[in-house]
Structures are given as C-alpha cells and as structure tokens.
Enzyme design. Sequence first.
Site, PDB file in Angstrom:
ATOM      1  N   MET A   1       0.825  -1.217   0.000  1.00 50.47           N
ATOM      2  CA  MET A   1       0.000   0.000   0.000  1.00 50.47           C
ATOM      3  C   MET A   1       0.856   1.263   0.000  1.00 50.47           C
ATOM      4  O   MET A   1       0.544   2.241  -0.671  1.00 50.47           O
ATOM      5  CB  MET A   1      -0.935   0.014   1.216  1.00 50.47           C
TER       6      MET A   1
ATOM      7  N   ARG B   1     -10.050   0.666   1.720  1.00 53.69           N
ATOM      8  CA  ARG B   1     -10.220   0.323   0.321  1.00 53.69           C
ATOM      9  C   ARG B   1      -9.072  -0.579  -0.137  1.00 53.69           C
ATOM     10  O   ARG B   1      -8.390  -1.184   0.687  1.00 53.69           O
ATOM     11  CB  ARG B   1     -10.437   1.547  -0.568  1.00 53.69           C
TER      12      ARG B   1
ATOM     13  N   LYS C   1     -11.512   2.809  11.608  1.00 54.94           N
ATOM     14  CA  LYS C   1     -11.007   1.786  10.678  1.00 54.94           C
ATOM     15  C   LYS C   1     -11.475   0.400  11.102  1.00 54.94           C
ATOM     16  O   LYS C   1     -11.868  -0.408  10.265  1.00 54.94           O
ATOM     17  CB  LYS C   1      -9.472   1.851  10.606  1.00 54.94           C
TER      18      LYS C   1
ATOM     19  N   ASN D   1     -13.759  -1.998   8.849  1.00 56.13           N
ATOM     20  CA  ASN D   1     -13.415  -3.397   8.531  1.00 56.13           C
ATOM     21  C   ASN D   1     -14.538  -4.337   8.941  1.00 56.13           C
ATOM     22  O   ASN D   1     -14.875  -5.264   8.204  1.00 56.13           O
ATOM     23  CB  ASN D   1     -12.110  -3.793   9.226  1.00 56.13           C
TER      24      ASN D   1
END
Length: 185
Positions: free
Chosen positions: A12, A125, A173, A177
Amino acid sequence: MSRVGFIGVGTMGFPMACNIISKGNDLKFYDPYVHKENKSKLENLGAQYSTSIKDLLDNSEFVITMLPNGNIVKDVCMGEDGLLKQDKKDYIHIDMSTILPADSIMINKKFESHNIKMFDAPVARLVSNAIDGTLLILVGGDKDNFEQIKSLLETMGSDVVYCGNSGSGSKMKIINNYMSIVSNI
C-alpha cells in the site's frame, strides 16, 4: 509543495508514496525491506532514498508511516533509532498503518510529550485505490491542526474524513473493517 518523509513503501505504501511525489511534493523514503523495483521506480519519479530515520527526518515537514502492524510502528516511533530518539522535532507525524486504537493513542501521547503533532490516519479500500489515489482516509488527532495535513492526505485519497481526537481514525477503521466483513458475509 510539501517535504515528506515516508516510512514503509510496501504493497500500500509504495503507490501512496508515488501519488505524493506525482502531485508535486518532495519525497524521501526509508524502508530497510524495500523491493529493488519499488526503490528504482520511486527514485525515477524523483524521490530520494534515505539510509536511516535520521536522514529521512532531515528537511522533512511531514513524516508518514505505513507499516504492517503496531509493534513495528512502535519500534519505528520509539525504538532505539526511532523517530522520537532523533534531535529533529519540527515535523508532523501521520501514521497511516492499521493498528490498535490503544497503540495509536499511546504513541500520540509520546509524540505530544516531545511537542510533535501526530495523527492516526489509517486507510481503507483496495490496492487499486492506493494506485489511483482514491483511498478512504480516516483521521484522528487535533482538529485545530487537521487542515495542515488535509491537502497532503488528498494526494492519496479521494475521501479524507476527520473522525475525532487521537485514536479516532483507528477506531473508525476497525468499524469500517467490521462492516465490510458483515457486508461480504
């Protein structure tokens, strides 16, 4: 134009770093485990490889960490050669790793004790979104200083959401998730 130090150019982090530099910012990066291909591509874009955290901090206004887990984030921040062990203190730290909220809050308190502003800003994402700069970025930290980092975060994400004080980005977050998992089931 911002001067950014980026730690962790893996799956990432690499495309996120590419987006930062492609939007006209100066970028230095540090990752002792960097793939040769990623290192070459970043250098070809104009980024400078740093051989240490101390070197990375030199001239950086912002330091971004994008690391695999909380233990690594803690080591990079507070370890023997970590960010907080260096003399330079005039930068803003943005941790974009997905770690426990308690770790984000504890690390933030350590940075505050050194008069360094810190934000937790984990991303959501897919890798494809990291590549095209359309990540969802969930930010926790001091609201009064949020505007100082928002334009930098917008080089990596299309949706930058301020969630509240320290640890709030990490908390959101986890919720994100959880909702993704429930939706997939």
